[in-house]
Design an enzyme around this catalytic site. Structure first.
Site, PDB file in Angstrom:
ATOM      1  CG  ASP A  66      -0.283  -0.463   2.506  1.00 35.43           C
ATOM      2  OD1 ASP A  66       0.953  -0.481   2.566  1.00 35.43           O
ATOM      3  OD2 ASP A  66      -1.006  -0.775   3.465  1.00 35.43           O
ATOM      4  CG  ASP A 135      -9.038  -1.369  12.305  1.00 32.80           C
ATOM      5  OD1 ASP A 135      -8.035  -1.982  11.877  1.00 32.80           O
ATOM      6  OD2 ASP A 135      -9.526  -0.378  11.728  1.00 32.80           O
ATOM      7  CG  HIS A 137      -6.200  -2.053   8.902  1.00 28.94           C
ATOM      8  ND1 HIS A 137      -6.259  -1.254  10.010  1.00 28.94           N
ATOM      9  CD2 HIS A 137      -4.971  -1.845   8.378  1.00 28.94           C
ATOM     10  CE1 HIS A 137      -5.125  -0.596  10.154  1.00 28.94           C
ATOM     11  NE2 HIS A 137      -4.319  -0.941   9.179  1.00 28.94           N
ATOM     12  CD  GLU A 142      -8.788   1.451   7.646  1.00 28.30           C
ATOM     13  OE1 GLU A 142      -8.875   0.563   8.509  1.00 28.30           O
ATOM     14  OE2 GLU A 142      -8.086   2.472   7.795  1.00 28.30           O
TER      15      GLU A 142
END
Ligand code: GLP
Length: 259
Positions: A66, A135, A137, A142
């Site tokens: 990314d 979380d 990801h 996401e």
């Protein structure tokens, strides 16, 4: 199910995975690595420096997961800069063979499709290194990301921006958007290696490995892949219900299987 290997330290995890990558390159000098940023893979990259010191890595290819959108590529925290600093230079890789998604605003409309085409042209990714966000990801996929998604633009959550603010002067400097390999892209790699260390990752690891397969936990996509290795320290493993089974299983694994 994913193979879960519980090790005593991040350094031990780095050494274990570095051995596997060295084996991969020995059998395929132009192996294609999927490269992750973040703090988690750093012990692996350190171990690779030693492990690959006498290995010809001139043909090795790589694709980063990314990049931030709109960040100056020369910014020290652009993922292009991070990959260059943490991986390409220390390991002596050929920078021409290492790609990072293009987060430049100029051409952003087709940057995702271009990246997918480049991965295809390389014959796909042999081994994808992954971290995991608090979380759940992976990459910058996401919560709610499609399991079929390919490289594309995403809006970062405020949680991720807060987590990554430590790399910038303030949270306001953390870009709002990113370009990330999709979950569908990641699932096409031939071997996924997910690393996680510390208590702060325990919940995300438990949900990714043992929770329901759900876009609510993007990391749970790994349960759909046939060859996944999750390497965690004791703290990151602390919420795994089947931890004893993973230890037993790994302790009795035939050595020839590797990871
Ligand atoms: C960022 C990266 C992810 C990484 C995650 C966790 O969001 N895009 O690839 O897995 O951070 O980072 P860390 O390893 O620093 O905890």
């Amino acid at each position: 199910m994913a193979e879960v290997v519980i090790v005593e330290s991040p350094a031990a995890a780095g050494a274990l995975v570095a051995d596997q990558i060295a084996r991969l390159i020995a059998g395929r000098p132009d192996a294609v690595l999927g490269l992750a940023t973040g703090s988690t893979p750093l012990p692996l990259y350190q171990a690779l420096q030693t492990r690959l010191a006498d290995v010809d890595v001139s043909q090795v290819r790589g694709f980063a997961l990314d990049e931030y959108v709109g960040i100056d590529i020369e910014h020290p925290e652009s993922y292009r800069s991070v990959i260059t600093r943490e991986v390409v230079e220390p390991l002596g890789l050929d920078p021409e063979r290492i790609r990072v998604p293009n987060g430049s605003l100029d051409g952003i409309e087709h940057a995702g499709a271009d990246y997918e085409a480049a991965i295809d042209a390389a014959g796909g990714i042999d081994l994808q290194i992954l971290g995991i966000g608090t979380d759940g990801h992976i990459g910058f996929n996401e919560q709610g990301s499609s399991f079929a998604s390919r490289t594309r633009i995403k809006t970062l959550t405020e949680q991720t921006r807060a987590d990554n603010a430590r790399f910038f002067d303030s949270i306001d400097d953390v870009p709002m958007h990113c370009i990330t390999q999709g979950l569908g892209t990641i699932l096409r790699a031939r071997h996924l290696v997910l690393l996680a260390f510390g208590e702060g990752k325990a919940q995300a690891v438990a949900e990714a490995v043992e929770g329901p397969v759900s876009a609510f936990c993007p990391g749970s996509a790994i349960q759909l892949h046939e060859h996944v290795t999750v390497v965690v320290d004791e703290a990151a493993a602390s919420r795994l219900k089947l931890a004893d089974y993973y230890r037993h299983s790994y302790a009795n694994k035939p050595a020839w299987q590797g990871l």
